[in-house]
Design a protein around this motif. Sequence first.
Motif, PDB file in Angstrom:
ATOM      1  N   THR A 212      76.159 103.075  39.446  1.00 23.06           N
ATOM      2  CA  THR A 212      75.941 104.506  39.238  1.00 23.06           C
ATOM      3  C   THR A 212      74.723 104.810  38.379  1.00 23.06           C
ATOM      4  O   THR A 212      74.057 105.822  38.596  1.00 23.06           O
ATOM      5  N   ASP A 213      74.423 103.946  37.411  1.00 22.93           N
ATOM      6  CA  ASP A 213      73.317 104.251  36.506  1.00 22.93           C
ATOM      7  C   ASP A 213      72.872 102.974  35.817  1.00 22.93           C
ATOM      8  O   ASP A 213      73.648 102.026  35.680  1.00 22.93           O
ATOM      9  N   VAL A 214      71.623 102.963  35.387  1.00 22.87           N
ATOM     10  CA  VAL A 214      71.086 101.878  34.567  1.00 22.87           C
ATOM     11  C   VAL A 214      70.338 102.522  33.417  1.00 22.87           C
ATOM     12  O   VAL A 214      69.534 103.436  33.629  1.00 22.87           O
ATOM     13  N   ARG A 215      70.607 102.047  32.224  1.00 25.15           N
ATOM     14  CA  ARG A 215      69.899 102.551  31.040  1.00 25.15           C
ATOM     15  C   ARG A 215      69.243 101.382  30.332  1.00 25.15           C
ATOM     16  O   ARG A 215      69.865 100.340  30.125  1.00 25.15           O
ATOM     17  N   LEU A 216      68.009 101.596  29.963  1.00 24.11           N
ATOM     18  CA  LEU A 216      67.230 100.567  29.286  1.00 24.11           C
ATOM     19  C   LEU A 216      67.024 100.926  27.825  1.00 24.11           C
ATOM     20  O   LEU A 216      66.936 102.110  27.471  1.00 24.11           O
ATOM     21  N   THR A 217      66.917  99.900  26.999  1.00 18.85           N
ATOM     22  CA  THR A 217      66.543 100.138  25.610  1.00 18.85           C
ATOM     23  C   THR A 217      65.064 100.507  25.579  1.00 18.85           C
ATOM     24  O   THR A 217      64.322 100.216  26.527  1.00 18.85           O
ATOM     25  N   PRO A 218      64.598 101.159  24.517  1.00 17.78           N
ATOM     26  CA  PRO A 218      63.188 101.569  24.472  1.00 17.78           C
ATOM     27  C   PRO A 218      62.195 100.411  24.595  1.00 17.78           C
ATOM     28  O   PRO A 218      61.084 100.593  25.085  1.00 17.78           O
ATOM     29  N   ASP A 219      62.593  99.201  24.186  1.00 18.92           N
ATOM     30  CA  ASP A 219      61.680  98.064  24.302  1.00 18.92           C
ATOM     31  C   ASP A 219      61.812  97.339  25.644  1.00 18.92           C
ATOM     32  O   ASP A 219      61.162  96.314  25.857  1.00 18.92           O
ATOM     33  N   LEU A 220      62.630  97.859  26.551  1.00 17.31           N
ATOM     34  CA  LEU A 220      62.827  97.336  27.910  1.00 17.31           C
ATOM     35  C   LEU A 220      63.373  95.912  27.936  1.00 17.31           C
ATOM     36  O   LEU A 220      63.173  95.181  28.905  1.00 17.31           O
ATOM     37  N   VAL A 221      64.086  95.511  26.904  1.00 17.68           N
ATOM     38  CA  VAL A 221      64.613  94.155  26.832  1.00 17.68           C
ATOM     39  C   VAL A 221      66.060  94.093  27.312  1.00 17.68           C
ATOM     40  O   VAL A 221      66.469  93.096  27.897  1.00 17.68           O
ATOM     41  N   ASP A 222      66.826  95.138  27.086  1.00 18.53           N
ATOM     42  CA  ASP A 222      68.236  95.153  27.479  1.00 18.53           C
ATOM     43  C   ASP A 222      68.484  96.292  28.455  1.00 18.53           C
ATOM     44  O   ASP A 222      68.048  97.423  28.231  1.00 18.53           O
ATOM     45  N   ALA A 223      69.230  95.982  29.508  1.00 16.43           N
ATOM     46  CA  ALA A 223      69.600  96.995  30.499  1.00 16.43           C
ATOM     47  C   ALA A 223      71.117  97.047  30.593  1.00 16.43           C
ATOM     48  O   ALA A 223      71.774  96.013  30.717  1.00 16.43           O
ATOM     49  N   THR A 224      71.655  98.246  30.515  1.00 19.24           N
ATOM     50  CA  THR A 224      73.086  98.454  30.693  1.00 19.24           C
ATOM     51  C   THR A 224      73.291  99.027  32.086  1.00 19.24           C
ATOM     52  O   THR A 224      72.747 100.079  32.414  1.00 19.24           O
ATOM     53  N   VAL A 225      74.068  98.321  32.892  1.00 21.22           N
ATOM     54  CA  VAL A 225      74.317  98.717  34.271  1.00 21.22           C
ATOM     55  C   VAL A 225      75.720  99.329  34.329  1.00 21.22           C
ATOM     56  O   VAL A 225      76.706  98.657  34.033  1.00 21.22           O
ATOM     57  N   PHE A 226      75.794 100.596  34.705  1.00 24.13           N
ATOM     58  CA  PHE A 226      77.072 101.282  34.840  1.00 24.13           C
ATOM     59  C   PHE A 226      77.504 101.210  36.300  1.00 24.13           C
ATOM     60  O   PHE A 226      76.698 101.434  37.204  1.00 24.13           O
ATOM     61  N   TYR A 227      78.779 100.918  36.506  1.00 23.79           N
ATOM     62  CA  TYR A 227      79.279 100.762  37.867  1.00 23.79           C
ATOM     63  C   TYR A 227      80.684 101.340  37.979  1.00 23.79           C
ATOM     64  O   TYR A 227      81.386 101.509  36.985  1.00 23.79           O
ATOM     65  N   THR A 228      81.071 101.655  39.204  1.00 22.87           N
ATOM     66  CA  THR A 228      82.440 102.066  39.498  1.00 22.87           C
ATOM     67  C   THR A 228      82.988 101.136  40.567  1.00 22.87           C
ATOM     68  O   THR A 228      82.235 100.529  41.331  1.00 22.87           O
TER      69      THR A 228
END
Length: 168
Positions: free
Chosen positions: A37-53
């Motif tokens: 559903t969504d992906v959010r990155l930290t400002p330094d582009l090192v970590d990505a949080t992938v949201f899913y259903t």
Amino acid sequence: MADPARARRLAVRIREVVASTLERGVKDPRLGMVTVTDVRLTPDLVDATVFYTVYGDETARQASAQALESARGLLRSQVGRATGVKVTPTLTFVHDRLPDDAQHLEKLISVARERDAYLAEVRRDARPAGDDDPYRRPRPAAGEVDELSEVDELSEVDEYGGTARQEG
């Protein structure tokens, strides 16, 4: 810190790559019908949080979460190949509660609508308790003096703005 527009573009690209890899590349039988559903990155582009259903019950959600955790390395390598960034972000998978919360709110709204309809039905034929206007007083006859007007005549405003009874 990266440009916010670049971070948004990279997040969209990561979402597309992860979704297509889950559809075509991951052969884990535990993986259910997963929607990214969504992906959010930290400002330094090192970590990505992938949201899913996940479509299904709680056991399908847990099994899909385990399958995503086991496929994390494959997904990260596919993201690295597809994006071409210097540092491939680490992927963290989080179950998205937004659709579940929206469904719960829809249920609450439907219950409220049912209650409103019931109250409207009850209210349609209802009559007020007591008289139509409990504050209405009969008008005094031509020669009678109303009690309240008598009090008004006996009181006057003092110099402080209050009322005082006249001594008569």
